[in-house]
Motif scaffolding. Structure first.
Motif, mmCIF file in Angstrom:
data_model
loop_
_atom_site.group_PDB
_atom_site.id
_atom_site.type_symbol
_atom_site.label_atom_id
_atom_site.label_comp_id
_atom_site.label_asym_id
_atom_site.label_seq_id
_atom_site.Cartn_x
_atom_site.Cartn_y
_atom_site.Cartn_z
ATOM 1 N N GLY A 55 0.896 -1.099 0.003
ATOM 2 C CA GLY A 55 -0.094 0.035 0.028
ATOM 3 C C GLY A 55 0.919 1.183 0.031
ATOM 4 O O GLY A 55 0.669 2.093 -0.715
ATOM 5 N N LEU A 56 2.012 1.385 0.954
ATOM 6 C CA LEU A 56 2.948 2.324 0.982
ATOM 7 C C LEU A 56 3.547 2.586 -0.451
ATOM 8 O O LEU A 56 3.760 3.703 -1.149
ATOM 9 N N GLY A 57 4.140 1.504 -1.222
ATOM 10 C CA GLY A 57 4.629 1.360 -2.502
ATOM 11 C C GLY A 57 3.726 2.112 -3.446
ATOM 12 O O GLY A 57 4.304 2.815 -4.314
ATOM 13 N N ASN A 58 2.420 1.630 -3.495
ATOM 14 C CA ASN A 58 1.593 2.108 -4.412
ATOM 15 C C ASN A 58 1.173 3.434 -4.380
ATOM 16 O O ASN A 58 1.064 4.494 -5.191
ATOM 17 N N GLY A 59 1.109 3.725 -2.953
ATOM 18 C CA GLY A 59 0.836 5.369 -2.687
ATOM 19 C C GLY A 59 1.859 6.310 -3.236
ATOM 20 O O GLY A 59 1.903 7.317 -3.700
ATOM 21 N N LEU A 60 3.186 5.885 -3.134
ATOM 22 C CA LEU A 60 4.446 6.599 -3.628
ATOM 23 C C LEU A 60 4.339 6.796 -4.672
ATOM 24 O O LEU A 60 4.711 7.875 -5.487
ATOM 25 N N SER A 61 4.029 5.627 -5.660
ATOM 26 C CA SER A 61 3.975 5.484 -7.014
ATOM 27 C C SER A 61 2.802 6.363 -7.505
ATOM 28 O O SER A 61 3.049 7.035 -8.539
ATOM 29 N N THR A 62 1.715 6.343 -7.076
ATOM 30 C CA THR A 62 0.772 7.193 -7.512
ATOM 31 C C THR A 62 1.150 8.792 -7.314
ATOM 32 O O THR A 62 0.734 9.592 -8.102
ATOM 33 N N LEU A 63 1.543 8.981 -5.910
ATOM 34 C CA LEU A 63 2.133 10.472 -5.934
ATOM 35 C C LEU A 63 3.038 11.025 -6.649
ATOM 36 O O LEU A 63 2.935 12.130 -7.040
ATOM 37 N N SER A 64 3.908 10.007 -7.217
ATOM 38 C CA SER A 64 5.050 10.271 -8.091
ATOM 39 C C SER A 64 4.459 10.823 -9.495
ATOM 40 O O SER A 64 4.988 11.742 -10.236
ATOM 41 N N ALA A 65 3.579 10.054 -9.909
ATOM 42 C CA ALA A 65 2.974 10.286 -11.452
ATOM 43 C C ALA A 65 1.711 10.109 -11.542
ATOM 44 O O ALA A 65 1.174 9.874 -12.895
ATOM 45 N N ALA A 66 0.886 10.449 -10.491
ATOM 46 C CA ALA A 66 -0.672 10.482 -10.904
ATOM 47 C C ALA A 66 -1.062 11.146 -11.850
ATOM 48 O O ALA A 66 -2.264 10.888 -12.986
ATOM 49 N N ALA A 67 -0.583 12.576 -12.140
ATOM 50 C CA ALA A 67 -1.090 13.112 -13.193
ATOM 51 C C ALA A 67 -0.858 12.629 -14.743
ATOM 52 O O ALA A 67 -1.693 12.823 -15.478
ATOM 53 N N ILE A 68 0.248 12.081 -14.925
ATOM 54 C CA ILE A 68 0.533 11.363 -16.279
ATOM 55 C C ILE A 68 -0.292 9.977 -16.128
ATOM 56 O O ILE A 68 -0.708 9.724 -17.373
ATOM 57 N N LYS A 69 -0.220 9.451 -15.121
ATOM 58 C CA LYS A 69 -1.268 8.172 -15.243
ATOM 59 C C LYS A 69 -2.498 8.507 -15.333
ATOM 60 O O LYS A 69 -3.253 7.484 -16.186
ATOM 61 N N ASN A 70 -3.119 9.452 -15.077
ATOM 62 C CA ASN A 70 -4.469 9.752 -15.241
ATOM 63 C C ASN A 70 -4.794 10.115 -16.732
ATOM 64 O O ASN A 70 -5.986 10.482 -17.141
ATOM 65 N N LEU A 71 -3.763 10.590 -17.495
ATOM 66 C CA LEU A 71 -4.206 10.870 -18.754
ATOM 67 C C LEU A 71 -4.656 10.043 -19.752
ATOM 68 O O LEU A 71 -4.430 8.797 -19.684
ATOM 69 N N ASP A 72 -5.785 10.578 -20.423
ATOM 70 C CA ASP A 72 -6.689 9.735 -21.195
ATOM 71 C C ASP A 72 -5.823 9.471 -22.512
ATOM 72 O O ASP A 72 -6.130 10.023 -23.513
ATOM 73 N N ALA A 73 -4.519 8.699 -22.622
ATOM 74 C CA ALA A 73 -3.681 8.872 -23.805
ATOM 75 C C ALA A 73 -3.128 7.448 -23.961
ATOM 76 O O ALA A 73 -3.160 6.778 -23.133
ATOM 77 N N ASP A 74 -2.577 7.506 -25.133
ATOM 78 C CA ASP A 74 -1.810 6.288 -25.470
ATOM 79 C C ASP A 74 -0.313 6.319 -25.724
ATOM 80 O O ASP A 74 0.520 5.777 -25.435
ATOM 81 N N TYR A 75 0.101 7.592 -26.183
ATOM 82 C CA TYR A 75 1.538 7.811 -26.618
ATOM 83 C C TYR A 75 1.891 9.305 -26.122
ATOM 84 O O TYR A 75 0.845 10.265 -26.153
ATOM 85 N N VAL A 76 3.339 9.532 -25.879
ATOM 86 C CA VAL A 76 3.645 10.980 -25.803
ATOM 87 C C VAL A 76 4.890 11.367 -26.581
ATOM 88 O O VAL A 76 5.499 10.526 -26.790
ATOM 89 N N VAL A 77 4.797 12.291 -27.298
ATOM 90 C CA VAL A 77 6.124 12.860 -28.513
ATOM 91 C C VAL A 77 6.855 13.723 -27.432
ATOM 92 O O VAL A 77 6.450 14.827 -26.959
ATOM 93 N N TYR A 78 8.059 13.327 -27.396
ATOM 94 C CA TYR A 78 9.005 14.321 -27.130
ATOM 95 C C TYR A 78 9.927 14.720 -27.962
ATOM 96 O O TYR A 78 10.360 14.356 -29.055
ATOM 97 N N GLU A 79 10.924 15.486 -27.488
ATOM 98 C CA GLU A 79 12.073 15.995 -28.285
ATOM 99 C C GLU A 79 13.216 14.718 -28.528
ATOM 100 O O GLU A 79 13.056 14.094 -27.614
ATOM 101 N N ASP A 80 13.718 14.452 -29.782
ATOM 102 C CA ASP A 80 14.443 13.659 -29.646
ATOM 103 C C ASP A 80 15.776 13.722 -28.936
ATOM 104 O O ASP A 80 16.384 14.557 -28.885
ATOM 105 N N GLY A 81 16.058 12.481 -28.023
ATOM 106 C CA GLY A 81 16.944 12.525 -27.103
ATOM 107 C C GLY A 81 16.507 12.756 -25.607
ATOM 108 O O GLY A 81 17.479 12.812 -24.735
ATOM 109 N N ALA A 82 15.222 13.181 -25.494
ATOM 110 C CA ALA A 82 14.835 13.548 -24.140
ATOM 111 C C ALA A 82 14.943 12.233 -23.374
ATOM 112 O O ALA A 82 14.590 12.591 -22.043
ATOM 113 N N LYS A 83 14.665 11.140 -24.124
ATOM 114 C CA LYS A 83 14.507 9.925 -23.225
ATOM 115 C C LYS A 83 13.447 9.844 -22.346
ATOM 116 O O LYS A 83 13.408 9.466 -21.093
#
Length: 371
Positions: free
Chosen positions: A34-62
């Motif tokens: 539960g603590l691990g999942n909570g930390l994971s959610t806190l770290s990236a909830a805004a990205i996890k919640n995106l209704d999306a399939d892919y993200v495009v970055y600048e080449d080399g941004a990793k």
């Protein structure tokens, strides 16, 4: 099963102690997950919640937002790919905010620039959605209420002249462990690229483009447009600074805990089995087969494990009630079921060591030991 239940009833203290061990192990596994999942959610909830399939970055941004700087105009080229259903710009910046009063404690936040009305804008639970006609309007994560912020508050972004106004609240939107302020892109740029030249001369700079494109060939899109790299949403989540290291640490702790649990459970059942060697020898002498005794042992392990895991899960939810509000604890039903099944399988597999010992028992030797 009948024999197993009769023995459990007969030796209550012995098997109660065994159940307590399983309860404590299950309790610890559920708390840690539960603590691990909570930390994971806190770290990236805004990205996890995106209704999306892919993200495009600048080449080399990793797949790291802070390393990516592209022009919003790329969206027109990206949309020429027939597999792209929709595309919307995204920008992220870290900041500290306050009400602008002297000696006031500042609050760290993440300011995310998005297109109002776009498919990645979260639904507000209070107040209004983003509206370009509302000057400096932002929607904030509800955790900012704990810091004294409320609807209509004017807030000052530290180290800049940018002033914002909270027009709505959303929930469960965090980024890099920080509460999120969703802003219009122009407003976000006024803070993120306030310093002259910080946008590298790129017009309408953004960090990334978020895509709805379930059937997209990412490699083909990268060949189609120069200077970009396209990754799945999961890869974008893993690219968040520190996300994989944090998750890896928690998973490693859970893995060690499960391995140690398997060893402890196996040893306890083995000791109990050794103590009943004479009893099993007598049973074999009067005609009980190995499979009959094995079923009784496995049934005992199954009953003890199920009871222990259920009590462990109940204790975990009760413990969560007394955790501090700001503790990142998030244990959903799916995790409970997954780890519960894992613990049950470990217990049953651990009992195989005891079963192997039973098959080696010689009735004559066992009876001789009785004499």
């Amino acid at each position: 099963m009948f024999l197993a239940l009769k023995e459990l009833k007969h030796a209550k203290l012995r098997y109660t102690l065994m159940s307590v061990i399983i309860v404590l192990i299950a309790w610890l596994v559920f708390i840690l997950s539960g603590l691990g999942n909570g930390l994971s959610t806190l770290s990236a909830a805004a990205i996890k919640n995106l209704d999306a399939d892919y993200v495009v970055y600048e080449d080399g941004a990793k797949a790291t937002f802070s390393k990516s700087l592209i022009s919003e105009s790329l969206i027109n080229d990206i949309k020429k790919n027939k597999e792209v259903k929709d595309a919307t710009p995204f920008g992220a910046a870290m900041a500290a905010i306050s009400h602008g009063k002297s000696n006031e404690e500042k609050t760290d936040v993440a300011i995310l620039g998005i297109k109002p009305g776009g498919f990645i804008e979260p639904k507000t639970i209070e107040g209004k959605q983003l509206d370009p006609s509302i000057k400096n309007g932002v929607i904030a994560n509800t955790t900012l209420k704990d810091k004294g912020y409320k609807l209509g508050d004017e807030i000052q972004v530290d180290g800049s002249t940018v002033k914002l106004k909270i027009i709505g609240f959303v929930e469960n939107e965090t980024y890099n462990h920080l509460p999120v302020l969703f802003s219009t892109l122009n407003q976000w740029r006024s803070y993120a690229y306030a310093a002259p030249g910080s946008n590298n001369g790129i017009e309408d700079a953004i960090n990334a483009v978020v895509l709805q494109a379930p059937n997209l060939d990412a490699a083909q899109l990268d060949k189609q447009i120069d200077g970009i790299e396209t990754v799945t949403k999961n890869a974008a989540i893993n690219g968040m600074p520190g996300y994989m290291e944090e998750n890896g640490t928690i998973l490693m702790m859970l893995a060690f805990l499960i391995v140690i649990s398997a060893f402890v459970i196996a040893v306890f059942f083995y000791v109990i089995t050794i103590q009943k060697t004479q009893q099993f020898g007598v049973m074999k002498a009067i005609g009980a087969s190995n499979s009959f005794i094995t079923k009784a042992i496995v049934s005992q392990v199954f009953v003890l494990s199920v009871v222990g895991i259920l009590i462990g899960a109940a204790l975990t939810y009760l413990t969560a009630l007394v955790f501090p509000e700001n503790m990142p604890f998030d244990l959903n039903g799916t995790l409970v079921v997954l780890y519960g099944i894992a613990l049950l399988l470990i217990s049953l597999l651990s009992s195989l060591i005891s079963v192997r010992q039973i098959t080696k028992i010689d009735p004559l030797t066992a009876l001789g030991r009785v004499e």
